[in-house]
Design a protein around this motif. Structure first.
Motif, short mmCIF file in Angstrom:
data_model
loop_
_atom_site.label_atom_id
_atom_site.label_comp_id
_atom_site.label_asym_id
_atom_site.label_seq_id
_atom_site.Cartn_x
_atom_site.Cartn_y
_atom_site.Cartn_z
N MET A 114 0.86 -1.21 -0.01
CA MET A 114 0.13 -0.08 0.15
C MET A 114 0.67 1.27 0.08
O MET A 114 1.80 1.45 0.81
N THR A 115 0.69 2.09 -0.78
CA THR A 115 1.48 3.43 -1.02
C THR A 115 0.69 4.58 -0.36
O THR A 115 -0.51 4.61 -0.38
N THR A 116 1.10 5.68 0.21
CA THR A 116 0.46 6.65 0.76
C THR A 116 0.90 8.08 -0.13
O THR A 116 2.16 8.21 -0.37
N ALA A 117 -0.05 8.75 -0.68
CA ALA A 117 0.24 9.80 -1.54
C ALA A 117 0.95 10.92 -0.87
O ALA A 117 0.88 11.08 0.39
N THR A 118 1.70 11.79 -1.58
CA THR A 118 2.43 12.96 -0.84
C THR A 118 1.29 14.06 -0.62
O THR A 118 0.44 14.33 -1.46
N ALA A 119 1.55 14.67 0.56
CA ALA A 119 0.81 15.63 0.96
C ALA A 119 0.82 16.97 0.13
O ALA A 119 1.73 17.15 -0.26
N SER A 120 -0.05 17.62 -0.14
CA SER A 120 0.01 18.88 -1.04
C SER A 120 -0.70 20.14 -0.07
O SER A 120 -2.01 20.01 0.32
N PRO A 121 0.02 20.95 0.45
CA PRO A 121 -0.48 22.15 1.27
C PRO A 121 -1.74 23.04 0.48
O PRO A 121 -2.63 23.33 1.02
N GLY A 122 -1.52 23.14 -0.65
CA GLY A 122 -2.48 23.78 -1.57
C GLY A 122 -3.71 22.96 -1.65
O GLY A 122 -4.79 23.65 -1.44
N MET A 123 -3.54 21.55 -1.87
CA MET A 123 -4.87 21.00 -1.72
C MET A 123 -5.71 20.74 -0.44
O MET A 123 -6.79 20.64 -0.13
N ALA A 124 -4.87 20.99 0.80
CA ALA A 124 -5.31 20.80 2.14
C ALA A 124 -6.00 21.99 2.53
O ALA A 124 -6.77 22.04 3.05
N LEU A 125 -5.36 23.01 1.86
CA LEU A 125 -6.11 24.32 2.07
C LEU A 125 -7.50 24.45 1.41
O LEU A 125 -8.44 25.22 1.84
N ARG A 126 -7.69 23.72 0.30
CA ARG A 126 -9.08 23.70 -0.37
C ARG A 126 -10.13 23.28 0.36
O ARG A 126 -10.94 23.40 0.55
N PHE A 127 -9.54 22.05 0.94
CA PHE A 127 -10.42 21.31 2.04
C PHE A 127 -10.95 22.30 3.39
O PHE A 127 -11.99 22.20 3.75
N TYR A 128 -9.80 22.74 3.70
CA TYR A 128 -9.83 23.73 4.67
C TYR A 128 -10.83 24.86 4.67
O TYR A 128 -11.70 25.09 5.44
N ARG A 129 -10.65 25.42 3.32
CA ARG A 129 -11.68 26.46 2.99
C ARG A 129 -13.28 25.79 2.67
O ARG A 129 -14.17 26.70 3.26
N TYR A 130 -13.25 24.56 2.59
CA TYR A 130 -14.73 23.91 2.51
C TYR A 130 -15.15 23.95 3.76
O TYR A 130 -16.42 24.35 4.01
N CYS A 131 -14.47 23.56 4.68
CA CYS A 131 -14.82 23.42 6.12
C CYS A 131 -15.23 24.96 6.70
O CYS A 131 -16.35 24.90 7.40
N TRP A 132 -14.60 26.04 6.31
CA TRP A 132 -15.19 27.26 6.85
C TRP A 132 -16.69 27.49 5.94
O TRP A 132 -17.36 28.15 6.60
N LEU A 133 -16.60 27.08 4.76
CA LEU A 133 -17.71 27.51 3.98
C LEU A 133 -19.06 26.78 4.57
O LEU A 133 -20.07 27.24 4.95
N HIS A 134 -18.83 25.53 5.06
CA HIS A 134 -19.62 24.66 5.43
C HIS A 134 -20.15 25.29 6.98
O HIS A 134 -21.31 25.44 7.48
N TYR A 135 -18.99 25.71 7.94
CA TYR A 135 -19.28 26.31 9.28
C TYR A 135 -20.09 27.73 9.02
O TYR A 135 -20.99 27.79 9.82
N ARG A 136 -19.82 28.46 8.00
CA ARG A 136 -20.70 29.85 7.89
C ARG A 136 -22.14 29.52 7.66
O ARG A 136 -22.73 30.38 8.31
N ARG A 137 -22.47 28.20 7.31
CA ARG A 137 -23.92 27.85 7.02
C ARG A 137 -24.70 27.27 8.25
O ARG A 137 -25.79 26.95 8.40
N ASN A 138 -23.61 26.84 9.22
CA ASN A 138 -24.20 25.99 10.34
C ASN A 138 -23.58 26.39 11.61
O ASN A 138 -23.65 25.89 12.69
N TRP A 139 -23.10 27.69 11.82
CA TRP A 139 -22.32 27.87 13.03
C TRP A 139 -23.33 28.03 14.24
O TRP A 139 -22.82 27.88 15.28
N LYS A 140 -24.47 28.31 14.02
CA LYS A 140 -25.26 28.60 15.00
C LYS A 140 -25.63 27.37 15.96
O LYS A 140 -25.92 27.49 17.01
N GLY A 141 -25.54 26.04 15.17
CA GLY A 141 -26.05 25.06 15.73
C GLY A 141 -24.78 24.45 16.80
O GLY A 141 -24.77 23.69 17.31
#
Length: 262
Positions: free
Chosen positions: A1-28
């Motif tokens: 089994m091989t593990t792909a190399t991490a990409s900071p740019g790709m990680a930031l994309r998911f980080y931005r998604y988390c914030w987008l999702h949180y902005r819609r649900n922060w009151k909960g």
């Protein structure tokens, strides 16, 4: 089994998604992660503190509020670390949710892990900063070292978030998460020195308590806030919590790859 190399740019994309999702649900989540700990501080620290007394020998000669506040800071950060990792990770890894969708794009599981872990750390820091602001407003900081209680609290929360995320990503559904809060969070709250000095417990129990990560977080935050920190003690607590976070990260990286790789 091989593990792909991490990409900071790709990680930031998911980080931005988390914030987008949180902005819609922060009151909960704002009540659980920020308001509840602050209410605990006011009600128990200031309210019960007046009943307990100004200076109790078992608390080291400080007021109950000064004793309780940094302990609650660490406990609230632990709770936030679990809140940000347990349910979100177990929910988002389900079919059709964010994790499977993300890894069907150029993002790799490790990018998802890094992006979500960064979001967890920032959320823990926001909650801890709000708590510290109120704590300092009450005037319980007896030392300039109290400013270090904030990063200590973030480390405490993250030391819980990483192992919990490593476990949650393996779950087929979110139901087991409830048992975590019932059998882990509540006992740690009660028996890690948050509400009372652990020296009041039997000696054998004290040794067991000293093995728990929350006790290390509570001691680190409390000694920094009260100005009783020592190099040896602070380094021991920091090393323990850092090691737990790193072990959690290593296991999470493996589990994310195993359970999310298409």
């Amino acid at each position: 089994m091989t593990t792909a190399t991490a990409s900071p740019g790709m990680a930031l994309r998911f980080y931005r998604y988390c914030w987008l999702h949180y902005r819609r649900n922060w009151k909960g989540t704002i009540v659980i992660s920020v308001a509840n700990p602050l209410l605990f501080l006011v009600a128990i620290g200031a309210g019960l503190g007046a009943v307990v007394g100004s200076h109790v020998e078992a608390l080291g000669g400080v007021s109950y509020l000064a004793f309780f506040a940094p302990g609650m800071l660490a406990a609230a950060s632990m709770q936030n670390g679990m809140i940000e990792s347990a349910f979100p990770v177990s929910y988002q890894r389900m079919p059709g949710r964010a994790y499977p969708v993300a890894v069907s794009t150029p993002l790799e599981p490790v990018d998802v892990l890094h992006g979500h872990a960064l979001f967890m750390a920032v959320k823990i820091a926001i909650g801890a900063a709000a708590f510290c602001a109120v704590m300092f407003a009450f005037g319980v900081a007896a030392s300039p070292l109290a400013v270090l209680a904030l990063p200590a609290a973030v480390l405490t929360g993250f030391a819980f978030a990483m192992p919990v995320a490593a476990w949650a990503v393996t779950l087929p559904d979110v139901r087991p998460v409830q048992t975590l809060f019932k059998w882990v969070v509540m006992p740690l709250y009660l028996f890690s020195g948050t509400f009372f000095a652990t020296t009041q417990l039997p000696e054998a129990v004290q040794h067991l308590v000293a093995l728990t990560p929350l006790w290390h977080g509570v001691e680190l935050c409390r000694t920094l806030t009260l100005g009783t920190a020592t190099w040896a003690g602070s380094l021991t607590h920091t090393a323990y919590l850092t090691a737990l976070a790193l072990v959690g990260y290593v296991v999470a990286r493996r589990n994310y790859h195993r359970h999310l790789h298409p």
